[in-house]
Write a protein that holds these residues in place. Structure first.
Motif, PDB file in Angstrom:
ATOM      1  N   GLY A  20       0.802  -1.211   0.000  1.00 43.50           N
ATOM      2  CA  GLY A  20       0.000   0.000   0.000  1.00 43.50           C
ATOM      3  C   GLY A  20       0.832   1.255   0.000  1.00 43.50           C
ATOM      4  O   GLY A  20       2.042   1.241   0.160  1.00 43.50           O
ATOM      5  N   ASP A  21       0.151   2.367  -0.172  1.00 45.18           N
ATOM      6  CA  ASP A  21       0.834   3.657  -0.285  1.00 45.18           C
ATOM      7  C   ASP A  21       1.409   4.111   1.046  1.00 45.18           C
ATOM      8  O   ASP A  21       2.610   4.324   1.188  1.00 45.18           O
ATOM      9  N   VAL A  22       0.546   4.313   2.025  1.00 46.61           N
ATOM     10  CA  VAL A  22       0.965   4.789   3.347  1.00 46.61           C
ATOM     11  C   VAL A  22       0.359   3.867   4.395  1.00 46.61           C
ATOM     12  O   VAL A  22      -0.852   3.632   4.397  1.00 46.61           O
ATOM     13  N   THR A  23       1.198   3.339   5.265  1.00 47.80           N
ATOM     14  CA  THR A  23       0.737   2.437   6.306  1.00 47.80           C
ATOM     15  C   THR A  23       1.226   2.925   7.662  1.00 47.80           C
ATOM     16  O   THR A  23       2.418   3.215   7.821  1.00 47.80           O
ATOM     17  N   VAL A  24       0.306   3.029   8.616  1.00 42.53           N
ATOM     18  CA  VAL A  24       0.663   3.301  10.012  1.00 42.53           C
ATOM     19  C   VAL A  24       0.245   2.071  10.811  1.00 42.53           C
ATOM     20  O   VAL A  24      -0.936   1.714  10.837  1.00 42.53           O
ATOM     21  N   GLU A  25       1.195   1.442  11.447  1.00 38.15           N
ATOM     22  CA  GLU A  25       0.908   0.184  12.133  1.00 38.15           C
ATOM     23  C   GLU A  25       0.124   0.406  13.422  1.00 38.15           C
ATOM     24  O   GLU A  25       0.148   1.509  13.996  1.00 38.15           O
ATOM     25  N   PRO A  26      -0.564  -0.637  13.885  1.00 39.44           N
ATOM     26  CA  PRO A  26      -1.327  -0.523  15.136  1.00 39.44           C
ATOM     27  C   PRO A  26      -0.440  -0.070  16.284  1.00 39.44           C
ATOM     28  O   PRO A  26       0.699  -0.516  16.420  1.00 39.44           O
ATOM     29  N   GLY A  27      -0.960   0.845  17.088  1.00 37.21           N
ATOM     30  CA  GLY A  27      -0.243   1.346  18.251  1.00 37.21           C
ATOM     31  C   GLY A  27       0.663   2.521  17.976  1.00 37.21           C
ATOM     32  O   GLY A  27       1.164   3.158  18.906  1.00 37.21           O
ATOM     33  N   SER A  28       0.881   2.817  16.712  1.00 36.95           N
ATOM     34  CA  SER A  28       1.769   3.914  16.391  1.00 36.95           C
ATOM     35  C   SER A  28       1.149   5.257  16.773  1.00 36.95           C
ATOM     36  O   SER A  28      -0.055   5.460  16.628  1.00 36.95           O
ATOM     37  N   GLN A  29       1.984   6.150  17.268  1.00 38.70           N
ATOM     38  CA  GLN A  29       1.564   7.514  17.569  1.00 38.70           C
ATOM     39  C   GLN A  29       2.042   8.485  16.500  1.00 38.70           C
ATOM     40  O   GLN A  29       2.163   9.676  16.735  1.00 38.70           O
ATOM     41  N   PHE A  30       2.330   7.939  15.326  1.00 41.32           N
ATOM     42  CA  PHE A  30       2.805   8.781  14.240  1.00 41.32           C
ATOM     43  C   PHE A  30       1.609   9.290  13.436  1.00 41.32           C
ATOM     44  O   PHE A  30       0.678   8.545  13.139  1.00 41.32           O
ATOM     45  N   VAL A  31       1.639  10.573  13.086  1.00 39.57           N
ATOM     46  CA  VAL A  31       0.541  11.227  12.372  1.00 39.57           C
ATOM     47  C   VAL A  31       1.032  11.649  10.994  1.00 39.57           C
ATOM     48  O   VAL A  31       2.088  12.289  10.868  1.00 39.57           O
TER      49      VAL A  31
END
Length: 640
Positions: free
Chosen positions: A610-621
């Protein structure tokens, strides 16, 4: 964790005009981007190298094409993973060949190749035949002395020269000046003839270059021959070279001239410390100018392993090259070490070609360094004779040719500032090809910070361990207009706070770079690194700008925010094209990552996950709002 063959679907995040998702081509179509120096998009990037490069697999060949696996597995005697473009050609029988047509005139050849180690280790010497337009030219001398490191560990100090089990660092290079110039359009062939009796030959690439004749001695310079050096006789010329350099340092002559020839050097050139401070001499040369007839012509070499050299040299720093303290200019020479390992087998080391404090007004240009542990290490710890403390300031490196090291290419450490590496070529380094390490081994960590250094217009290929370019702490450092290809296991570009650096502050700029087939898996294959990776292991990494960059065919993610203890706030990413992330996402924020990034005019296509993935639990915005997460988490773990 172990490396996974994820089957999770890619989940793109809708970011409006900031992100364009273009699923146009399958990942396989990105497996072989254009060769170095040929992409129109990369025309303003990379070094202005004098040689042209030819990939074996792009020519005509009678042999076996070697191609890497999908995850470019490293460290398991995998020739294709360690090959440029992740492909090479193997010659197993008499008459097999690789053939290509030159695009310019040439009177020299460099062949990146692999031949087997000797059964008991230590390498062996073999030949391969060179033809031009069907006519035999000469036998090329190949050696495996400096390749073949064994062991399953990713700790470089744990590898060995003793054959057994998995191997890495499989390739080395052979170079030769030819007897005449061959015009553009010449068909060259590397062929295995009856007398070429290695068990096999793996040919990766060939460099052809029109080498200028040896330069003449400038009137202001004094030759080392006047101090007793004799070219090409096999005897040690250290005493004569040291005498000439000392005379220049003392103001007795204006410049040291190293004429064309092979000059044996078995001790590092430095300043003998009359006070004998410390266990080893750690005083470099100052106020010296050293010039040669050209890197192909004026060549220093050593035959003794650094740990066996004895004398006043520090064994880690080796018995060849120069220890520099201040105001030194060196140009148009080659320095060939005799290293075969980094640390293993009794803590043997490959030595350092250029090292020292470097001071101010030092300029190094057109210097070829090969078979060293580190090609150039800039900076000494403050504890190394504190009264001589002085970080590198305003250093200039240009036209460097760094090949086949066991550790770093050029590392700016110990407070180096306002310095640059430009128009230089790096291939097969065993640690970061280029690095700024804002270490704390300085006089005052609040002042002696690595800052405002620039790495620009360099070409980096095939680091067999660690990064193409790395910055550890500091401020105002810039990575611009570089090309990075085929990292074995680490990012093309990495910003990190492992190695306990002085913290990042201000801005760090990554601009107008091209990264091709970079990133990889390391540390027991538990960690997977992106083409550009930000890793705040300890302190945070503020002030990062990434812009005007092409990232193609990354082994894992294009841009990766790695799990760490620090925050990575307010990253600005603009005008970046990410295509074909083979085993990951275009942009990934790991589950333990903290911080934020704003994307503007970012185009992502063909990424497996996929293009952009933020994994579970991440605090990245991402762009002011958390991205939707996907199933499964990627390994975070420790850094290098």
């Amino acid at each position: 964790m172990t490396r996974r063959d994820w089957s999770r679907p890619g989940i793109a995040v809708a970011l409006g005009a900031a992100l364009t998702a273009a699923w146009l081509v399958p990942t396989a179509a990105h497996a072989a981007p254009v060769a170095p120096g040929t992409s129109a998009a990369a025309a303003a990037r990379g070094a202005a190298s004098p040689f042209a490069e030819y990939e074996a697999e792009d020519g005509t060949y009678d042999g076996t094409l070697l191609e890497t696996d999908a995850t470019r597995t490293f460290g398991h005697t995998n020739f294709a993973t360690e090959s440029s473009g992740r492909k090479s050609v193997r010659l197993d029988s008499t008459g097999q060949y690789v053939e290509f047509t030159s695009t310019g005139s040439t009177n020299s050849v460099v062949v990146r190749n692999s031949i087997p180690d000797a059964p008991g280790g230590g390498g062996q010497d073999k030949t391969l035949s060179l033809y031009a337009d069907g006519t035999f030219v000469q036998k090329l001398d190949l050696s495996s002395k400096h390749s073949w490191l064994y062991g399953s560990t990713d700790d470089p100090e744990g590898l060995t020269n003793n054959p057994g089990g998995d191997a890495r660092r499989l390739f080395d290079e052979s170079h030769a000046l030819l007897d005449k110039t061959y015009p553009e359009g010449t068909t060259f062939r590397l062929q295995r003839d009856a007398g070429d009796d290695a068990a096999y030959y793996v040919v990766d690439l060939v460099d052809l270059e029109q080498v200028a004749p040896p330069a003449s001695k400038p009137a202001e310079c004094t030759s080392i021959t006047e101090y007793g050096a004799v070219p090409d006789d096999g005897n040690d010329d250290t005493e004569a070279i040291q005498a000439a350099v000392t005379a220049d340092q003392n103001g007795e002559i204006d410049c040291v001239w190293i004429p064309a020839g092979q000059w044996r050097q078995e001790q590092k050139i430095l300043t003998d410390d009359p006070l004998n401070r410390g266990q080893y001499n750690q005083v470099g040369i100052s106020d010296v100018t050293i010039r040669g007839a050209g890197m192909w012509h004026s060549q220093l070499y050593t035959l003794t392993a650094p740990q066996d050299a004895g004398g006043i040299n520090h064994p880690h720093e080796g018995n060849f090259g120069f220890d520099i303290d201040d105001n030194t200019q060196i140009s148009d020479i080659a320095i060939f070490g005799s290293g075969t390992i980094r640390g293993g087998d009794g803590n043997a080391e490959g030595g350092v070609g250029l090292n020292g404090r470097f001071g101010e007004d030092t300029k190094i240009s057109n210097v070829w360094i090969e078979h060293a542990n580190v090609a150039t290490w800039v900076g000494r710890d403050y504890s190394n004779i504190p009264e001589l403390w002085g970080p590198g300031d305003g250093l200039e490196f240009s036209g460097m040719r760094i090949r086949n090291t066991y550790a770093d290419g050029i590392n700016f450490t110990n407070g180096t500032r306002n310095s640059s590496v430009t128009d230089s070529s790096f291939r097969n380094t065993g640690d970061d090809s280029l690095a700024v390490w804002a270490s704390k081994y300085v006089k005052d960590p609040s002042v002696d910070v690595g800052h405002d250094n620039v790495f620009s217009n360099n070409t980096i290929q095939l680091p067999w361990r660690a990064n193409g370019i790395a910055v550890y702490g500091g401020y105002g450092n810039k990575i611009e207009n570089n090309l990075v290809y085929d990292t074995m296991n680490y990012p093309g570009i990495m910003l990190a706070t492992d190695h306990d650096p002085v913290p990042f502050s201000g801005e760090t700029l990554i601009a107008n770079n091209g990264l091709y087939r970079t990133g990889g898996a390391f540390w027991n294959e538990d960690q997977e690194f992106g083409a550009i990776t930000l890793f705040a292991q300890g302190s945070g990494i503020p002030g990062v700008t990434i812009r005007d960059t092409a990232i193609e065919d990354s082994t894992y993610d294009g841009i990766q925010f790695k799990t760490g203890g620090g925050e990575i706030p307010d990253v600005k990413i603009s005008n970046v094209k990410i295509s074909g992330s083979a085993n990951g996402s275009g942009i990934l924020a790991m589950g333990g990552a903290r911080g934020s990034a704003t994307l503007t005019d970012v185009t992502i296509s063909g990424s497996r996950d996929g293009d952009v993935t933020v994994e579970p639990g991440s605090q990245f915005v991402i762009d002011g709002a958390a991205a939707r997460s996907s199933d499964g988490a990627r390994g975070s773990g420790q850094g290098r």
